[in-house]
Scaffold this motif. Structure first.
Motif, short mmCIF file in Angstrom:
data_model
loop_
_atom_site.label_atom_id
_atom_site.label_comp_id
_atom_site.label_asym_id
_atom_site.label_seq_id
_atom_site.Cartn_x
_atom_site.Cartn_y
_atom_site.Cartn_z
N TYR A 172 0.81 -1.22 0.00
CA TYR A 172 0.00 0.00 0.00
C TYR A 172 0.84 1.27 0.00
CZ TYR A 172 -4.36 -2.54 0.35
OH TYR A 172 -5.43 -3.35 0.08
N SER A 173 2.09 1.20 0.43
CA SER A 173 2.93 2.39 0.39
C SER A 173 3.40 2.70 -1.03
CB SER A 173 4.13 2.24 1.32
OG SER A 173 5.05 1.30 0.81
N ASN A 174 3.34 1.71 -1.93
CA ASN A 174 3.83 1.90 -3.30
C ASN A 174 2.75 2.18 -4.32
OD1 ASN A 174 6.64 1.55 -2.82
ND2 ASN A 174 6.28 -0.64 -2.58
N VAL A 175 1.49 1.90 -4.01
CA VAL A 175 0.43 2.15 -4.98
C VAL A 175 -0.27 3.47 -4.67
CG1 VAL A 175 0.01 -0.29 -5.49
CG2 VAL A 175 -1.32 0.82 -3.70
N GLU A 176 -0.75 4.09 -5.74
CA GLU A 176 -1.50 5.34 -5.56
C GLU A 176 -2.98 5.07 -5.34
OE1 GLU A 176 -0.46 7.59 -9.04
OE2 GLU A 176 1.46 8.19 -8.15
N ALA A 177 -3.47 3.96 -5.88
CA ALA A 177 -4.87 3.57 -5.71
C ALA A 177 -4.98 2.07 -5.95
CB ALA A 177 -5.76 4.32 -6.70
N ILE A 178 -5.91 1.43 -5.24
CA ILE A 178 -6.17 0.00 -5.44
C ILE A 178 -7.61 -0.29 -5.03
CG2 ILE A 178 -5.30 -0.64 -3.16
CD1 ILE A 178 -4.14 -3.21 -4.53
N SER A 179 -8.29 -1.08 -5.84
CA SER A 179 -9.66 -1.47 -5.51
C SER A 179 -9.95 -2.84 -6.10
CB SER A 179 -10.66 -0.44 -6.04
OG SER A 179 -10.62 -0.40 -7.46
N PHE A 180 -10.97 -3.48 -5.55
CA PHE A 180 -11.36 -4.81 -5.99
C PHE A 180 -12.83 -4.82 -6.37
CE2 PHE A 180 -7.69 -5.53 -3.34
CZ PHE A 180 -7.01 -6.53 -4.00
#
Length: 141
Positions: free
Chosen positions: A53-61
């Motif tokens: 999570y520190s490396n992604v700008e956004a994530i969703s499922f």
């Protein structure tokens, strides 16, 4: 199964600031496996997600389907994520499946199945072009 809905809700809320949510679902000795990593124990799983999570700008499922019995859950999903160094920072969608084994209503093993090349390698500037070329040649052959 309410447990599955709660699990999906947890992942919808999960980010680097609330990794303690994992404690409600993962056994202290749980194993988490994906095509790039294998980590064992809740502290290591939390470290893994902290780095993710520190490396992604956004994530969703988006959850597409599921099957379950008392000790196993299988969930098909589409993950959409944005990383500044992948795909020029544009969103990438990835299809995958999670296979989850439960012990005392906690996850003892969680294995994610997905195409690592589609997630990462195909979206890197030089390597991605080479992989797409090879894949195109295989289809044409």
């Amino acid at each position: 199964m309410q447990w599955i809905e709660n699990f999906k809700d947890m992942y919808a809320k999960l980010d680097a600031s609330n990794l303690d949510l994992l404690e409600q679902f993962y056994h202290p000795e749980a194993v988490f496996v994906d095509p790039f990593h294998r980590v064992q124990g809740l502290p290591q799983i939390k470290e893994y997600f902290a780095a993710l999570y520190s490396n992604v700008e956004a994530i969703s499922f988006n959850y597409n389907w599921q099957m379950a019995d008392d000790s196993q859950v299988v969930i098909g999903w589409t993950m959409t994520y944005q990383h500044p160094r992948i795909n020029r920072g544009k969103s990438v969608a990835l299809e995958g499946v999670s296979r989850i084994s439960l012990q005392d209503n906690l996850i003892i093993q969680h294995q994610d199945y997905f195409d690592g090349g589609s997630m990462l390698y195909e979206h890197l500037p030089v390597l991605g072009a080479a992989i797409r070329f090879v894949k195109g040649r295989m289809v044409a052959a």
